[in-house]
Design a protein around this motif. Sequence first.
Motif, short mmCIF file in Angstrom:
data_model
loop_
_atom_site.label_atom_id
_atom_site.label_comp_id
_atom_site.label_asym_id
_atom_site.label_seq_id
_atom_site.Cartn_x
_atom_site.Cartn_y
_atom_site.Cartn_z
N VAL A 174 45.27 -12.36 -37.22
CA VAL A 174 46.70 -13.05 -36.88
C VAL A 174 47.39 -13.39 -38.05
CG1 VAL A 174 47.26 -15.45 -36.14
CG2 VAL A 174 45.01 -14.53 -34.99
N LEU A 175 48.54 -13.02 -37.94
CA LEU A 175 49.46 -12.99 -39.30
C LEU A 175 50.17 -14.49 -39.35
CD1 LEU A 175 51.22 -9.51 -39.31
CD2 LEU A 175 49.02 -10.06 -40.13
N PRO A 176 50.37 -14.99 -40.58
CA PRO A 176 51.11 -15.95 -40.86
C PRO A 176 52.30 -16.11 -39.80
CG PRO A 176 50.34 -15.49 -42.64
CD PRO A 176 49.99 -14.25 -41.85
N SER A 177 53.18 -15.06 -39.86
CA SER A 177 54.44 -15.15 -39.10
C SER A 177 54.29 -15.20 -37.81
CB SER A 177 55.09 -13.79 -39.40
OG SER A 177 54.26 -12.43 -39.10
N GLY A 178 53.15 -15.33 -37.11
CA GLY A 178 52.97 -15.60 -35.43
C GLY A 178 52.61 -14.09 -34.93
#
Length: 1157
Positions: A174-178
Amino acid sequence: MASFKTDLYQRLLLFAVFLPITGVMCFSELFFIKEPHDVTVMRRDAVVLDCQAHGEAPIGIRWLKNGVVLTESERVYLLTNGSLFISEVESRKDKSDEGFYQCLAQNKYGSILSQKARLTIASLSTFTQQPSSIMVIEGSVARFTCKITATPPPIITWEFNRVTLPLATERITVLPSGILQIQGVERTDSGSYRCVATNIASRRRSSEAMLTVTLLSPRVPQRPRIIAGPQNLTVAVHSTALLECMATGNPRPLISWSRADHKSIDVHKTKVLGNGNLLISDVKPQHAGIYYCRATTPGTRNYTIAAANITVLAPPSLVEWPESVTRPRAGTARFVCVAEGFPTPQITWLKNGEPVHSNGRIKMYNSKLVINQIIPEDDGIYQCEAENEQGSVLAMARLIVVMSDNRPSAPRNVRADTVSSSAILLAWERPMYNSDKVIAYSVHYMKAEGLNNEEYQIVIGNDTTRYIIDDLEAGRNYTFYIVAYMPMGASRMSDHVIQRTFEDVPLRAPELSLTSRSPTDIQVSWQPLSHKLSRGRVSAYRLSYRTSTDETLTQLELSGHKTHHLLEGLQPDTTYLLRVAAATSVGWGEPSAWTSHRTPKTSSTKVPLAPELQLESLNCTTVVLRWHLPAGSGTGLQGYKLSYHEERQPEEPPTQIPPHHRQHTIGGLDPRKKYHVKLLAYSLMGDGYQADQTISTPGCVSVRDRLVPPPPPPHHVYAHSNSSSSVFLHWARPAFTSGQTVNYTVRCNPVGLQNASLVLYLQTATQSLMVSDLDPNTNYEFAVRLHVDQLSSPWSPVVYQTTLPEAPTRAPVGLKVTLIEGDTALVSWKPPDEPNIAVTHYTILYASRRAWAAGEWQILQREGSVTMALLENLKSGQVYLVKVSASNQMGDGPFSPAAELSVRDGHASRTHGSTHATAFSDSFYHLDQRSMTGIVVGVSIALTCIIICVLILACRSKSRKSSTAKSIRQAGGQTPPTAVRMANESQAESVEVMMPMMRDNFIDAKGGTNLIINSYGPVKHTTEKKRMKRWNFCKRDDKGVKKVSSPSYSYHQGAVLLCYTETSPQHPPSSLQGLFGPTGGDSEGSHSSEGSHETGDSGRYSHDDTEATNLSLGVGSRPASLQGESEASDEVTEKEPMVEVTETTLQQQEMIEPHPV
């Protein structure tokens, strides 16, 4: 305008008045201890914005919101220490507390303003992008995306079947950018997914998206493909940057990262998330640049690349601060303020918290504030504010104005009388007090109308009280005042007087714009003249027109407020000449030059109407065209035709413009010239109606034209290649007031360009530009010029940048593989045949057929300047496949067709390439293709010698009347098996052949070394006396050999000489076939010669590689059975050197036997 006069009075004035009285004083009377900072709060929360100032009491504190003084209330009020307290933050549209806040501190020395602080109310909007349902194959990758706008940035998590997923597992990231990434999708991953965004304001869930996993089908090998590459990022310093890279392929590709500038990636600040996403924490300016994501198939050279640029924003920081100064009245004060940051900070000057406006006395340029003719009102606290979108920073300094006690009073009774349209007479009386101490007067004047007008100053002597000021604009109001100077100071300003110059006839006529809406009319329009050109109020226009073939002139007088007129009832398809003149109350000015326009033809087809054209001079050398078509004219539009030429010059061929363009820039024009511009649209029906317009380029203003200096050029010009056809430029703007409109001209051309018409000029109003449509791997030079208020700066220093090369699209050519030792082969090739392609390295893949079937290639790499390689440790009895590809930083090119190399027992070899078969024969290493002429000559000489030997054999046979058999065969001839077996047993039988004469220091002309090479390998030098070697071409008894004298032959490289020995006749030759052996024996020799010839240009290899396997064929290595014969024949060899070699072994015989290719 008038400038300072360089006379004695000016020198005295500069020496006496502009000299500072005291040094720089340290200013500490007022400063901030605490300043407000950015804050994000919840609605209805309480918040405190800090502000605390220190200095000589009393100190007053006020607050400003968005630059306006803030009114206190029960909800918003000041605390005792000066801080601002908001008890309940509101976010209604009509009553919102969001905005920029500053506090203003004031005492008797002046006022200072704090830095800006932004108050933001936390929020969480709806999703701007919802996840979408997808269907993937089992074992592949899946990716979901959601986006939302929020303050502060939200934390995004994902739910699977409404159960929260971990942020990172072996397969899930899961990337911080969504973004949700799933590697190696399994059937159990099927289900619903949704993202959850959370911050201090709220929490939101997206809609659900379904993941459907289909059954795994037999997957064929696939090249890597990047399905989600990195995107260009703009991030603030000390924040986090995330570059995504997700790829698919079979087998699963490996992800690696690199920088375009070849700098190492900061390992302390970066880490990889998931399968290859790059996360940079605590971003700093050095992290800016272009990053490459590379997806590579494991164990191969198959890869693909995606690139992205990271731009790092940095808040302003001061490099040089202003310093407090003390200056006398009428002196000059200079403050310097230099800041850095990205984007480049804008400098604003404040006096006692209020913006400083530029005028004739006060100028702001080059990050400097210059105050001339200081007056007591200039005393105060000055602040330099550097601001960009990342924040602001301020520095302060004080100007202390020192007054003289016995200075003169101001000049009296100032009068102004108009002399002409450009001159005014100014007169005054001497000061009432201390007039005897006056050493000079300064006359100040400026335009009375408008803001930020420049003030001009003229210094004259004390012997006159009258002065005529000329070079003024006609019909203008001007303001004048006088200042008297003494050695230690200046008087106050005199009273201001305003006077208007007379009107004059217009300086020139308006520029005409001509269009036709039908075949029988011409729409004539023009722009009103500027005040400087009209020299008064225009009262009337006179329009004149005629046909090009008729001298009859028609004139129309129009009102001075009109700017267009429609001429009707004209003839179709006829050229008309038109001109216009303007008049003021004084009279008519000169008419414009004749402008031609051709009315359209009468036709039933519908062609595009004339474009509505607008011309604008960006600067003295550049004109911008803007246009749009009337309604209904865009049907079937194919493009535009543009032509322009200087007045009284021939018309240039038209330029084609694509149909979607609505703007075009014409650069490289001459200043102060009139140009005619014509534009028409064309469609499938034909050329449309034409729009004609004229424009005059302004003059390039220099220092001689104005007292203010020209603007400095843009600095810190930076260029980097974005791709093989584009370069990104960025530069810093010199410091100007924020209200000034600035545009730039970018010059671009290849380095060494000779044709000046191919120089590209581009216009932009921003401080960066992407220059596209460039050639790959080409070095360009760039320069930037600044334009402001009709002033043009010099060109910036030239920067050079080479566009990135394109990845090779062709394979290397001329691939050849040659076995040079038992287990070592030489691979050679030539670069790909395509222009402007840089090769950084070559990749050589080779494998035996068995390893190739298993996909186990061995890999070698060589630099781009090397076009050969050695394949070592090859196994006998194997057939190897070899292929080569060229690569650069943009990617890999295709592999060449595979070439085959057979490694047989006994060191025999054979190669089969895609274009040629190549092998070493048992002869010497031959010349390359460029020496074809030498080879032909050598072969010719060899054939001649062979014919001579045949004739000698025939003559001697007749004279001796013997039945001596003369049997000479080539080295590739076939030996009977009985002779081979006897040679293996005794090692004492040989044949005799004369070899070409050579010196001990013979050097191979193409091998690059002093080695002689045959099928056994290198031959060592010997210091023994040269001897003739004998070669056995047929079975014979050594004792029956009778040595005879043979003539010496000069050595010709590439030639083989044969001599004979007399033996008892066994099988006399019946023809030439009997002499040279069977025809089949010659096929291998021809093949070997051709093969050596093909590889001659790239068959170089290291001397060190061959020394380890050096085999000596000298006398010392001969069998004992031949030693005695050698000693017994010393007398013969004294005159005719011979070289002896042993009988060919069975393996050697097999090597020289012909084999079908």
